[in-house]
Motif scaffolding. Structure first.
Motif, short mmCIF file in Angstrom:
data_model
loop_
_atom_site.label_atom_id
_atom_site.label_comp_id
_atom_site.label_asym_id
_atom_site.label_seq_id
_atom_site.Cartn_x
_atom_site.Cartn_y
_atom_site.Cartn_z
N GLU A 43 -23.02 40.97 48.22
CA GLU A 43 -24.19 41.29 47.39
C GLU A 43 -24.45 42.79 47.38
O GLU A 43 -24.29 43.47 48.39
N GLY A 44 -24.86 43.28 46.23
CA GLY A 44 -25.19 44.69 46.11
C GLY A 44 -24.01 45.60 45.86
O GLY A 44 -24.16 46.81 45.74
N SER A 45 -22.79 45.02 45.79
CA SER A 45 -21.60 45.84 45.55
C SER A 45 -21.27 45.85 44.07
O SER A 45 -21.90 45.17 43.26
N ASN A 46 -20.26 46.62 43.72
CA ASN A 46 -19.75 46.67 42.35
C ASN A 46 -18.30 46.23 42.35
O ASN A 46 -17.52 46.61 41.47
N ALA A 47 -17.94 45.40 43.35
CA ALA A 47 -16.55 45.10 43.63
C ALA A 47 -16.03 43.92 42.81
O ALA A 47 -16.79 43.18 42.17
N VAL A 48 -14.72 43.77 42.86
CA VAL A 48 -14.03 42.66 42.20
C VAL A 48 -13.11 42.01 43.23
O VAL A 48 -12.37 42.70 43.94
N LEU A 49 -13.15 40.70 43.34
CA LEU A 49 -12.28 39.96 44.25
C LEU A 49 -11.17 39.32 43.43
O LEU A 49 -11.43 38.61 42.46
N VAL A 50 -9.92 39.59 43.82
CA VAL A 50 -8.78 39.07 43.05
C VAL A 50 -7.84 38.27 43.93
O VAL A 50 -7.70 38.53 45.14
N LYS A 51 -7.19 37.33 43.32
CA LYS A 51 -6.01 36.68 43.90
C LYS A 51 -4.81 37.41 43.34
O LYS A 51 -4.60 37.46 42.13
N ASN A 52 -4.01 38.03 44.22
CA ASN A 52 -2.87 38.81 43.76
C ASN A 52 -1.73 37.90 43.33
O ASN A 52 -1.40 36.92 44.01
N LEU A 53 -1.13 38.25 42.20
CA LEU A 53 -0.02 37.47 41.64
C LEU A 53 1.30 38.22 41.75
O LEU A 53 2.31 37.65 42.18
N TYR A 54 1.30 39.50 41.35
CA TYR A 54 2.52 40.32 41.38
C TYR A 54 2.18 41.69 41.97
O TYR A 54 1.13 42.25 41.66
N LEU A 55 3.08 42.22 42.78
CA LEU A 55 2.92 43.54 43.36
C LEU A 55 4.07 44.44 42.93
O LEU A 55 5.21 43.99 42.79
N SER A 56 3.76 45.70 42.74
CA SER A 56 4.72 46.68 42.25
C SER A 56 5.26 47.53 43.41
O SER A 56 4.48 48.05 44.21
N CYS A 57 6.59 47.65 43.49
CA CYS A 57 7.22 48.57 44.44
C CYS A 57 7.54 49.86 43.70
O CYS A 57 8.30 49.84 42.73
N ASP A 58 6.99 50.97 44.16
CA ASP A 58 7.17 52.25 43.48
C ASP A 58 7.53 53.34 44.47
O ASP A 58 6.98 53.39 45.58
N PRO A 59 8.44 54.26 44.08
CA PRO A 59 8.87 55.30 45.01
C PRO A 59 7.75 56.16 45.57
O PRO A 59 7.83 56.61 46.73
#
Length: 349
Positions: A43-59
């Motif tokens: 409560e009182g935050s501006n956050a978003v809760l997500v279930k992660n589906l795909y993650l990116s591997c980046d150099p």
């Protein structure tokens, strides 16, 4: 699952950075553990809760595995905490006015099953789902935007120009080459295996390509492929490749400095000797960060989505299944093990 004061608590598998890394990263520099998380935004935050589906591997993630320096443009990871990168997720709960439960989003998230995202400035809602969701880690996400702004905005290309791309089969390079071909340029790419060279020529439509590991003299190789010189170089590698390219640029050539993967694991970066050619050839060499151009994302989508739907651009992904495969997938970037854009599947929608 458990409940705390009516709030659902679930287990949350995570990839943790063990400690800061020197030299080439190893799988053992990370470990997988299981924590827990409330499926409710505080409560009182501006956050978003997500279930992660795909993650990116980046150099660029390699630079976050060491303490911050004045050469860093992004915060370091925190040892003992989950590593962070771009990913695709589904919103489970939101206190942010721009996102609601059920939305699909891409942006910065944790390497874990569920993430509470408090820094939402770089979170984008996914509105087009007729293309694979994993594309928002690549062709329709940060790498795609990087290729787009680096080529069109930084390089100011013209039809008929001579274009060279290093690390050309990677998440960014494969797109730059296809953009250049669509514009009517002559395009050559370098990569690190026969499989990748074949991919560049036979799938992405490059005019030619070569395996840099088989070229003892990069200057001679570039003169062979570009007897009239190079107008545009899209820089992903640095070091000896950049030094050789400088010898082969044409007058008023442009170099977009996107990355320098050959330097990321060195304690002492390689020197570049041929910088005098910036003056002799009147070369424009510019580094850039894609985050400076996210205001162009709607324009980018208007360009890219028709290309994808009409088959004018193709994209190759290297898929690793399961969060447990994340450390090996990320480390593999630095030995060239991946073919195409490296993606980790956490869960499928």
């Amino acid at each position: 699952m458990a409940s705390v004061k009516g709030e659902e608590v679930v287990s949350n598998k995570q990839v943790i950075l063990r400690d800061y890394v020197t030299g080439y990263p190893k799988e053992s520099d990370m470990y997988v553990t299981t924590g827990s998380i409330k499926l409710k935004v505080p409560e009182g935050s501006n956050a978003v809760l997500v279930k992660n589906l795909y993650l990116s591997c980046d150099p660029y993630m390699r630079s976050r595995m060491k303490p911050a320096t004045n050469a860093s443009y992004i915060a370091s990871f925190t040892p003992g905490s989950p590593i962070v990168g771009r990913g695709v997720g589904k919103v489970l709960d939101s206190a942010h006015p721009n996102f609601k439960k059920g939305d699909l989003v891409w942006g910065m998230t944790g390497w874990e099953e569920y993430s509470l995202i408090t820094e939402t400035d770089s979170l984008f809602e996914i509105q087009h789902t007729d293309v694979p969701l994993s594309y928002y880690t690549g062709i329709l996400g940060m790498p795609g935007m990087t290729a787009y702004v680096g080529f069109y905005e930084v390089c100011s290309p013209k039809k008929g120009e001579y274009v060279f791309i290093s690390a050309a089969s990677g998440a960014v390079g494969q797109l730059v080459g296809q953009f250049a071909k669509l514009l009517g340029c002559f395009v050559v790419g370098s990569a690190g295996s026969k499989e990748k060279v074949d991919l560049l020529k036979n799938k992405f439509g490059f005019d030619d390509a070569f395996n840099y590991k088989e070229e003892p003299d990069l200057d001679a190789a570039l003169k062979r492929y570009f007897p009239e010189g190079i107008d545009i170089y899209f820089e992903n590698v640095g070091g000896k490749t950049l030094d050789a390219v400088l010898l082969n640029m044409r007058i008023h050539g442009r170099i977009a400095v996107c990355g320098m993967i050959s330097q990321y694991n060195l304690d002492q970066p390689e020197g570049v000797k041929n910088l005098m050619f910036l003056i002799v050839k009147r070369i424009h060499m510019q580094g850039f960060l894609v985050s400076d151009y996210y205001h162009l994302y709607p324009k980018f989508l208007d360009t890219m989505l028709p290309y994808i739907r009409e088959g004018k651009i193709v994209y190759v992904e290297d898929i690793a299944e399961g969060l447990e495969s994340g450390p090996a997938a990320l480390v593999g970037l630095f030995s060239g093990r991946n073919v195409g854009k490296q993606v980790v599947v956490v869960a499928r929608e």
